[in-house]
Design an enzyme around this catalytic site. Structure first.
Site, short mmCIF file in Angstrom:
data_model
loop_
_atom_site.label_atom_id
_atom_site.label_comp_id
_atom_site.label_asym_id
_atom_site.label_seq_id
_atom_site.Cartn_x
_atom_site.Cartn_y
_atom_site.Cartn_z
N TYR A 146 0.85 -1.19 0.00
CA TYR A 146 0.00 0.00 0.00
C TYR A 146 0.90 1.25 0.00
O TYR A 146 1.87 1.32 0.78
CB TYR A 146 -0.90 -0.01 1.24
CG TYR A 146 -1.71 1.25 1.41
CD1 TYR A 146 -2.79 1.52 0.57
CD2 TYR A 146 -1.38 2.19 2.39
CE1 TYR A 146 -3.52 2.69 0.71
CE2 TYR A 146 -2.12 3.35 2.53
CZ TYR A 146 -3.18 3.59 1.69
OH TYR A 146 -3.90 4.75 1.84
N LYS B 13 -11.94 0.80 5.36
CA LYS B 13 -12.36 0.04 4.18
C LYS B 13 -13.51 -0.91 4.53
O LYS B 13 -14.56 -0.44 4.89
CB LYS B 13 -11.14 -0.67 3.59
CG LYS B 13 -9.86 0.19 3.57
CD LYS B 13 -9.96 1.38 2.63
CE LYS B 13 -8.82 2.40 2.79
NZ LYS B 13 -7.46 1.89 2.68
C1 LIG Z 1 -6.19 2.34 3.08
C2 LIG Z 1 -5.15 1.37 3.45
C3 LIG Z 1 -4.25 1.64 4.49
C4 LIG Z 1 -4.23 2.96 5.23
O1 LIG Z 1 -5.40 3.17 5.96
P1 LIG Z 1 -6.03 4.63 6.27
O2 LIG Z 1 -7.23 4.29 7.08
O3 LIG Z 1 -6.32 5.27 4.95
O4 LIG Z 1 -4.99 5.38 7.03
C5 LIG Z 1 -3.32 0.67 4.82
N1 LIG Z 1 -3.26 -0.50 4.15
C6 LIG Z 1 -4.10 -0.79 3.15
C7 LIG Z 1 -3.99 -2.10 2.46
C8 LIG Z 1 -5.07 0.13 2.76
O5 LIG Z 1 -5.90 -0.16 1.74
#
Ligand SMILES: *Cc1c(COP(=O)(O)O)cnc(C)c1O
Length: 380
Positions: free
Chosen positions: A98, A195
């Site tokens: 990421y 997510k």
């Molecule tokens: C979005 C995401 C993050 C970071 O998370 P945030 O809530 O945006 O800080 C870390 N790892 C993965 C795989 C992600 O999709």
């Protein structure tokens, strides 16, 4: 207790003072003590908050862990885990990480004398090439973003042999419903709750989950000392989101499979990256370590032309052009210019992030409508 029951009940008892079935949003910064030190387990809300305790207990249960800690974002969760490292330590991480994780490692923690080595861990034998007595952490993400590579978590643990670095898995893409890394040998799980856990694109939050009390003690210490805690309202939203996680994920997976099969047969589509397809190189491992294959996928267009991709990206009506993933609504994105814009073209193309690559976060709308939307966009 099975997953669906834990999702709805773990950590959540009716409120003892009123019987409220939903965990109240404890919008308070402090708690009254009867005498100095004589309190009900809550002193100050950075340190403890009952709404947060409910979510942390719930997340520990969903991942088959013993401890969970929530943070203001997924990056704050990653930050707290990386704070376990000391100058001179080495970390071996997957090479298509990421973007935000890559950034915090190379631009923040590298400044403190911590060395990060990026390698393709979808071939677990690559681990041995870099493993030495300075290796303190292995950082894995599976499926990866945006190429949906699959890393065999149990095999990584196996390749670590008797050496004892911590195996960290960012489980954001799979969610605890599809994959439980602690059961496969991982020591620490990181989630962006923004997510699938939240699931409704209305909150930013992160979490760290583990089994071991010594690891937990350190994470808890960083959570309280560094203070990147989420507010109780955001915590409430994630608690609420998780109650339908299993139902949403089933539909994400069902729609994902239908759309991947549609794209594979489309004359304009060059390659489809979806672990549910038998042709995907990680299919067998995904089938072994995941319950189903998720709702994330990427595809490239024949001719690999940026303008062709742009036409598709700006022509969908149901798929909204946006960063992020894991919400009930479908999103479409262009990794080369959005999430991976900071990586030089040559570097990103090596990992498959070509100009025409399009990423989908397939939502839980009607699959036929989603396919029709892609059809008209691909016809432009
Ligand atoms: C979005 C995401 C993050 C970071 O998370 P945030 O809530 O945006 O800080 C870390 N790892 C993965 C795989 C992600 O999709």
């Amino acid at each position: 207790m099975k997953f669906a029951t834990k999702a709805i009940h773990a950590g959540q008892e009716p409120d003892p003072t009123t019987g409220a079935i939903m965990t109240p949003i404890y919008q308070t910064s402090t708690y009254v003590q009867a005498a100095p030190g004589d309190h009900k387990g809550y002193e100050y809300a950075r340190t403890q908050n009952p709404t947060r305790t409910a979510l942390e207990t719930n997340l520990a249960a969903l991942e088959n862990g013993n401890f969970a800690y929530c943070f203001g974002s997924g990056m704050a969760a990653t930050d707290s885990v990386a704070r376990m490292l000391l100058p001179g330590d080495e970390v071996i991480a997957t090479n298509d990480l990421y973007g935000g994780s890559y950034r915090i490692f190379t631009k923040v923690f590298a400044r403190y004398g911590i060395k990060f080595i990026f390698t393709d861990l979808s071939d677990a034998s690559n681990l041995k090439k870099h493993l030495n007595d300075k290796t303190k952490m292995i950082w894995v993400e599976t499926p990866t973003n945006p190429m949906l590579n699959i890393i065999d978590i149990a095999e990584i643990k196996n390749q670590m042999g008797s050496s004892s670095p911590l195996l960290v898995v960012d489980n954001t893409f799979a969610s605890p419903y599809l994959q439980n890394p602690l059961d496969l040998g991982a020591d620490i799980i990181v989630h962006s709750a923004t997510k699938y856990l939240g699931g409704h694109s209305d909150v930013v939050m992160g979490a760290v989950i583990c089994k071991d009390a010594k690891i937990a003690e350190q994470i808890k210490f960083f959570q309280n000392s560094c203070g990147a805690v989420p507010g109780p309202h955001d915590v409430f939203l994630v608690l609420r989101g998780i109650k339908t996680l299993h139902v949403r994920m089933d539909r994400h997976c069902e729609n994902g499979m239908k759309i991947a099969n549609y794209l594979v047969n489309h004359p304009r589509v060059d390659r489809v990256y979806f672990p549910g397809l038998p042709t995907h190189p990680g299919h067998a491992v995904a089938a072994k370590q995941m319950k189903k294959f998720g709702g994330m996928m990427s595809f490239s267009l024949k001719g690999d032309n940026y303008n062709d991709a742009l036409k598709v990206l700006t022509s969908t009506h149901l798929f909204s052009l946006a960063e992020s993933l894991g919400g009930v609504e479908s999103l479409i994105g262009h990794p080369a210019s959005m999430t991976h814009a900071s990586i030089p073209k040559e570097e990103r193309e090596k990992t498959g992030v070509v100009d025409s690559l399009i990423r989908l976060s397939v939502g839980i709308e009607d699959a036929d409508d989603l396919i029709k939307d892609l059809e008209q966009a691909l016809a432009k």
